[in-house]
Design a protein around this motif. Structure first.
Motif, PDB file in Angstrom:
ATOM      1  N   ALA A  58       3.431 -47.952 -75.133  1.00 55.16           N
ATOM      2  CA  ALA A  58       4.005 -46.722 -75.684  1.00 55.16           C
ATOM      3  C   ALA A  58       4.046 -45.634 -74.610  1.00 55.16           C
ATOM      4  O   ALA A  58       5.027 -44.883 -74.532  1.00 55.16           O
ATOM      5  N   ARG A  59       3.017 -45.556 -73.781  1.00 56.16           N
ATOM      6  CA  ARG A  59       3.025 -44.558 -72.698  1.00 56.16           C
ATOM      7  C   ARG A  59       4.129 -44.865 -71.683  1.00 56.16           C
ATOM      8  O   ARG A  59       4.821 -43.958 -71.229  1.00 56.16           O
ATOM      9  N   HIS A  60       4.293 -46.146 -71.337  1.00 58.83           N
ATOM     10  CA  HIS A  60       5.371 -46.525 -70.408  1.00 58.83           C
ATOM     11  C   HIS A  60       6.738 -46.237 -71.026  1.00 58.83           C
ATOM     12  O   HIS A  60       7.640 -45.728 -70.354  1.00 58.83           O
ATOM     13  N   LEU A  61       6.885 -46.540 -72.297  1.00 57.56           N
ATOM     14  CA  LEU A  61       8.144 -46.295 -72.985  1.00 57.56           C
ATOM     15  C   LEU A  61       8.442 -44.807 -73.068  1.00 57.56           C
ATOM     16  O   LEU A  61       9.584 -44.378 -72.884  1.00 57.56           O
ATOM     17  N   ASP A  62       7.433 -43.999 -73.314  1.00 54.92           N
ATOM     18  CA  ASP A  62       7.622 -42.557 -73.365  1.00 54.92           C
ATOM     19  C   ASP A  62       8.143 -42.029 -72.029  1.00 54.92           C
ATOM     20  O   ASP A  62       9.073 -41.226 -71.984  1.00 54.92           O
ATOM     21  N   ARG A  63       7.557 -42.495 -70.928  1.00 52.69           N
ATOM     22  CA  ARG A  63       8.031 -42.080 -69.604  1.00 52.69           C
ATOM     23  C   ARG A  63       9.463 -42.541 -69.360  1.00 52.69           C
ATOM     24  O   ARG A  63      10.286 -41.793 -68.832  1.00 52.69           O
ATOM     25  N   LEU A  64       9.776 -43.772 -69.743  1.00 49.57           N
ATOM     26  CA  LEU A  64      11.119 -44.306 -69.578  1.00 49.57           C
ATOM     27  C   LEU A  64      12.128 -43.468 -70.367  1.00 49.57           C
ATOM     28  O   LEU A  64      13.177 -43.089 -69.850  1.00 49.57           O
ATOM     29  N   ARG A  65      11.785 -43.139 -71.602  1.00 49.36           N
ATOM     30  CA  ARG A  65      12.681 -42.344 -72.445  1.00 49.36           C
ATOM     31  C   ARG A  65      12.868 -40.933 -71.897  1.00 49.36           C
ATOM     32  O   ARG A  65      13.980 -40.431 -71.833  1.00 49.36           O
ATOM     33  N   ARG A  66      11.763 -40.302 -71.505  1.00 46.44           N
ATOM     34  CA  ARG A  66      11.875 -38.953 -70.942  1.00 46.44           C
ATOM     35  C   ARG A  66      12.773 -38.954 -69.715  1.00 46.44           C
ATOM     36  O   ARG A  66      13.566 -38.036 -69.514  1.00 46.44           O
ATOM     37  N   GLY A  67      12.683 -40.008 -68.908  1.00 43.28           N
ATOM     38  CA  GLY A  67      13.539 -40.126 -67.724  1.00 43.28           C
ATOM     39  C   GLY A  67      15.005 -40.271 -68.091  1.00 43.28           C
ATOM     40  O   GLY A  67      15.872 -39.630 -67.491  1.00 43.28           O
ATOM     41  N   HIS A  72      20.093 -36.394 -68.347  1.00 43.61           N
ATOM     42  CA  HIS A  72      21.220 -35.752 -69.035  1.00 43.61           C
ATOM     43  C   HIS A  72      20.878 -34.333 -69.468  1.00 43.61           C
ATOM     44  O   HIS A  72      21.556 -33.745 -70.313  1.00 43.61           O
ATOM     45  N   GLY A  73      19.797 -33.794 -68.897  1.00 44.21           N
ATOM     46  CA  GLY A  73      19.409 -32.421 -69.187  1.00 44.21           C
ATOM     47  C   GLY A  73      18.819 -32.214 -70.563  1.00 44.21           C
ATOM     48  O   GLY A  73      18.861 -31.110 -71.103  1.00 44.21           O
ATOM     49  N   LEU A  74      18.261 -33.274 -71.142  1.00 40.67           N
ATOM     50  CA  LEU A  74      17.700 -33.190 -72.490  1.00 40.67           C
ATOM     51  C   LEU A  74      16.192 -33.365 -72.485  1.00 40.67           C
ATOM     52  O   LEU A  74      15.657 -34.180 -71.733  1.00 40.67           O
ATOM     53  N   GLU A  75      15.545 -32.628 -73.362  1.00 36.47           N
ATOM     54  CA  GLU A  75      14.149 -32.883 -73.700  1.00 36.47           C
ATOM     55  C   GLU A  75      14.141 -33.945 -74.799  1.00 36.47           C
ATOM     56  O   GLU A  75      15.149 -34.149 -75.477  1.00 36.47           O
ATOM     57  N   THR A  76      13.000 -34.586 -75.006  1.00 32.27           N
ATOM     58  CA  THR A  76      12.903 -35.626 -76.037  1.00 32.27           C
ATOM     59  C   THR A  76      13.272 -35.075 -77.409  1.00 32.27           C
ATOM     60  O   THR A  76      14.005 -35.708 -78.164  1.00 32.27           O
ATOM     61  N   TRP A  77      12.780 -33.881 -77.757  1.00 31.78           N
ATOM     62  CA  TRP A  77      13.078 -33.307 -79.072  1.00 31.78           C
ATOM     63  C   TRP A  77      14.576 -33.025 -79.216  1.00 31.78           C
ATOM     64  O   TRP A  77      15.123 -33.178 -80.308  1.00 31.78           O
ATOM     65  N   GLU A  78      15.239 -32.629 -78.131  1.00 30.20           N
ATOM     66  CA  GLU A  78      16.675 -32.374 -78.207  1.00 30.20           C
ATOM     67  C   GLU A  78      17.426 -33.666 -78.492  1.00 30.20           C
ATOM     68  O   GLU A  78      18.332 -33.711 -79.329  1.00 30.20           O
ATOM     69  N   PHE A  79      17.026 -34.726 -77.790  1.00 29.84           N
ATOM     70  CA  PHE A  79      17.643 -36.020 -78.048  1.00 29.84           C
ATOM     71  C   PHE A  79      17.432 -36.428 -79.502  1.00 29.84           C
ATOM     72  O   PHE A  79      18.359 -36.911 -80.156  1.00 29.84           O
TER      73      PHE A  79
END
Length: 188
Positions: A58-67, A72-79
């Motif tokens: 989950a930590r690796h996935l979180d980093r991958l998603r944030r990247g 695209h200039g988005l925060e996770t909450w914006e996505f």
């Protein structure tokens, strides 16, 4: 007979020490489990073998998603908000209450998020045609473009992450994870 780098686990079977585990090409969780079995052999630490890997993944996935999102200039909450609007289908709008359910945040938080997305031109508030006092939040064309691009990058990255498993094993893993998470999802 036990070697110097092995101990017996709670189930009575030999549990290898860190040196033997590392030599066998093990991961960090194997080392943690071996250490706990050595230090607290009375504990059945078998759940760590699965859930510690899930937590680390989950930590690796979180980093991958944030990247993928930040490209695209988005925060996770914006996505999350833009993706909920995109998934809603045409005209890609939801009520603030529906967005709360989709994104699991409070109404005050959602108001702030919609404000920020509207300021960036990624979403807009529109009057609710069925309720004079209500509003609908609609994805703008700019919001659709950015969330679609971020989603495409995310899916490519997640495919690469899962490429170590054949398709059949991925399906089996998805089924098993669904069974484990179902009791938590039902309470949401």
């Amino acid at each position: 007979m036990s070697t110097p780098d092995a101990v017996h686990g709670a189930d009575g079977t030999a549990a290898p020490g860190a040196e033997a585990v590392a030599a066998a090409g093990a991961d960090e969780v194997d080392l943690i489990v071996a250490a706990w079995r050595r230090e607290a052999p009375q504990l059945d630490v078998e759940p760590l073998e699965v859930l510690s890997r899930v937590a680390r993944l989950a930590r690796h996935l979180d980093r991958l998603r944030r990247g993928a999102f930040s490209a695209h200039g988005l925060e996770t909450w914006e996505f999350d908000v833009l993706a909920a609007l995109r998934r809603a289908g045409s005209p890609h709008e939801l009520s603030p209450g529906q967005l709360l359910v989709e994104t699991l945040v409070t109404s005050g938080t959602m108001t702030n998020r919609v404000d920020r997305l509207a300021t960036r031109g990624l979403a807009e508030r529109r009057p609710d045609p069925d309720d004079r006092r209500g509003v609908r939040v609609r994805l703008t064309p700019a919001g659709a473009a950015v969330v679609d691009a971020a989603m495409a990058d995310l899916v490519r990255a997640e495919h690469r992450m899962l490429d170590v498993l054949p398709r059949e094993e991925r399906r089996a893993l998805a089924t098993l994870l669904r069974r484990v998470s179902a009791p938590f999802e039902q309470g949401s």
